[in-house]
Structures are given as structure tokens and as C-alpha cells.
Design an enzyme around this catalytic site. Structure first.
Site, PDB file in Angstrom:
ATOM      1  N   VAL A   1     -11.279   4.316 -39.474  1.00 27.94           N
ATOM      2  CA  VAL A   1     -10.712   3.534 -38.375  1.00 27.94           C
ATOM      3  C   VAL A   1     -11.245   4.160 -37.091  1.00 27.94           C
ATOM      4  O   VAL A   1     -11.006   5.344 -36.827  1.00 27.94           O
ATOM      5  CB  VAL A   1      -9.164   3.567 -38.382  1.00 27.94           C
ATOM      6  CG1 VAL A   1      -8.608   2.660 -37.290  1.00 27.94           C
ATOM      7  CG2 VAL A   1      -8.619   3.172 -39.738  1.00 27.94           C
TER       8      VAL A   1
ATOM      9  N   HIS B   1      -5.409  -1.833 -31.074  1.00 29.22           N
ATOM     10  CA  HIS B   1      -5.549  -2.152 -32.497  1.00 29.22           C
ATOM     11  C   HIS B   1      -5.680  -0.876 -33.348  1.00 29.22           C
ATOM     12  O   HIS B   1      -5.063  -0.755 -34.411  1.00 29.22           O
ATOM     13  CB  HIS B   1      -6.769  -3.061 -32.691  1.00 29.22           C
ATOM     14  CG  HIS B   1      -6.985  -3.500 -34.094  1.00 29.22           C
ATOM     15  ND1 HIS B   1      -6.167  -4.398 -34.721  1.00 29.22           N
ATOM     16  CD2 HIS B   1      -7.947  -3.171 -34.987  1.00 29.22           C
ATOM     17  CE1 HIS B   1      -6.596  -4.602 -35.954  1.00 29.22           C
ATOM     18  NE2 HIS B   1      -7.676  -3.860 -36.137  1.00 29.22           N
TER      19      HIS B   1
END
Length: 196
Positions: A86, A93
Site C-alpha cells: 500500500v 485512501h
């Protein structure tokens, strides 16, 4: 009093599931290579058609924990390794995804009693992610080491220090919840005869 400690030997009967997030596959592919290298050097057959490691690719990190939990519930694995990346962008987000993935992976381990290894890189940029996936060191190796140690440790705690498979001794929800047929085919690319 007894002392329990995981080892990295007697790996012949260990079985692992690896869940890999496809998003940021430049990073996750390298993590997988590091993970496979470690497992192979510790006597695990990492071949796609082998009997010790099953691989599942999911769209992204958010989906990793759901599949990891399902694999752990199947009772087929000594540990499940979750791999993903990520990378922070310009919106919040990143914060939501990273937090939920961490919670989901932790919950999968707590709920099933199977070690579910957190192998998700969270980085501010692609450079940081790549540094952790092979440029400076490959954290995939560390995640595999954690899985080996925890699989061995859990067998000892459950009373199977001789490394005998314990999947037949699973109790609770895992004992009554078989892996759905559609997921079986996705996880195990070889013959369905091994599943019966």
C-alpha cells in the site's frame, strides 16, 4: 515449566498458503520471490504444482485478509502469508486501506488460531516500497521466516512437537467449514484428487 520456541527444521510436512495482492505487483512480485527463496532454502517445495505451498492472487490488499481467513479456516495450512503493498498517494485512501488490512489480517489469525503473517508493505512512495522488496533487502524473506517459526511453534503448543500434521485435529468452526469448491480450484492448480 516448559519453554516453547519455533524452529526452522523438520519442514517436510508443513503447508503454507500465500495470498498476494496484485495491485502494485512490481513490489508484490518481488516480495513473493523473496518469500519463495526463503521457504525453498528451508526445505519447502515452492513449486506451483507441489504439495506444500498454495498461491492465491487477489486484486489488492483490501481483499487479502478475507482470503487469508478463508484459507486459515480450511484447516489445510500451518500458516498463511499475506503479501501486498500500500503506497501513500495524495488522498487519505492510503490510511483507510492500510488500517483495515492490518485489522483484517490480525483478526484472521485470532479467529482461526492459524498464524496469519502480516507481509504488507506500507510506504510513502514507490522508492521506499522497492527498497523493502529487494533493492536494499527483501522483506518477503522475513515474512517467510516468521511463517516457518510460527508454524513450528503452534505445532509444539498444540502438542505436536514431532511435527505431525494437525489439520485433522482442527476443532470449532474450522472443522465444519470446508473450503468452497470454487476457491479450492483457485488455490490449488493441480489435481482435485489431492483435496479429497
Amino acid at each position: 515449566m516448559a519453554v516453547f520456541e519455533g524452529t526452522f527444521t523438520q519442514t517436510e510436512t508443513l503447508k503454507f498458503g500465500i495470498v498476494i495482492g496484485r495491485f502494485n505487483d512490481l513490489v508484490t512480485g518481488k516480495l513473493l520471490e523473496g518469500c519463495q527463496d526463503c521457504l525453498k532454502r528451508h526445505g519447502i517445495d515452492t513449486d506451483l504444482h507441489g504439495t506444500q505451498v498454495d498461491y492465491v492472487w487477489v486484486p489488492g490488499c483490501f481483499e487479502v485478509s478475507l482470503v487469508a481467513r478463508q484459507m486459515a479456516l480450511s484447516g489445510r495450512y500451518d500458516a498463511v502469508i499475506c503479501l501486498g503493498a500500500v503506497i501513500r498517494g495524495q488522498t487519505p485512501h492510503f490510511d483507510y486501506v492500510a488500517a483495515e488490512v492490518a485489522k483484517g489480517i490480525a483478526a484472521a489469525g485470532f479467529q482461526t488460531g492459524v498464524p496469519v503473517i502480516f507481509g504488507i508493505i506500507t510506504a510513502d512512495n514507490m522508492q521506499q516500497a522497492l527498497e523493502r522488496a529487494g533493492i536494499k533487502s527483501n522483506h518477503g524473506w522475513n515474512y517467510a521466516m516468521n511463517a516457518l517459526e510460527m508454524a513450528s511453534l503452534m505445532r509444539q503448543i498444540k502438542g505436536n512437537g514431532d511435527m505431525e500434521a494437525y489439520s485433522s485435529k482442527v476443532v470449532g468452526p474450522a472443522a465444519t467449514q470446508p473450503l468452497p469448491a470454487a476457491l479450492k480450484n483457485a488455490i490449488v492448480p493441480n489435481s482435485s484428487a489431492e483435496l479429497e
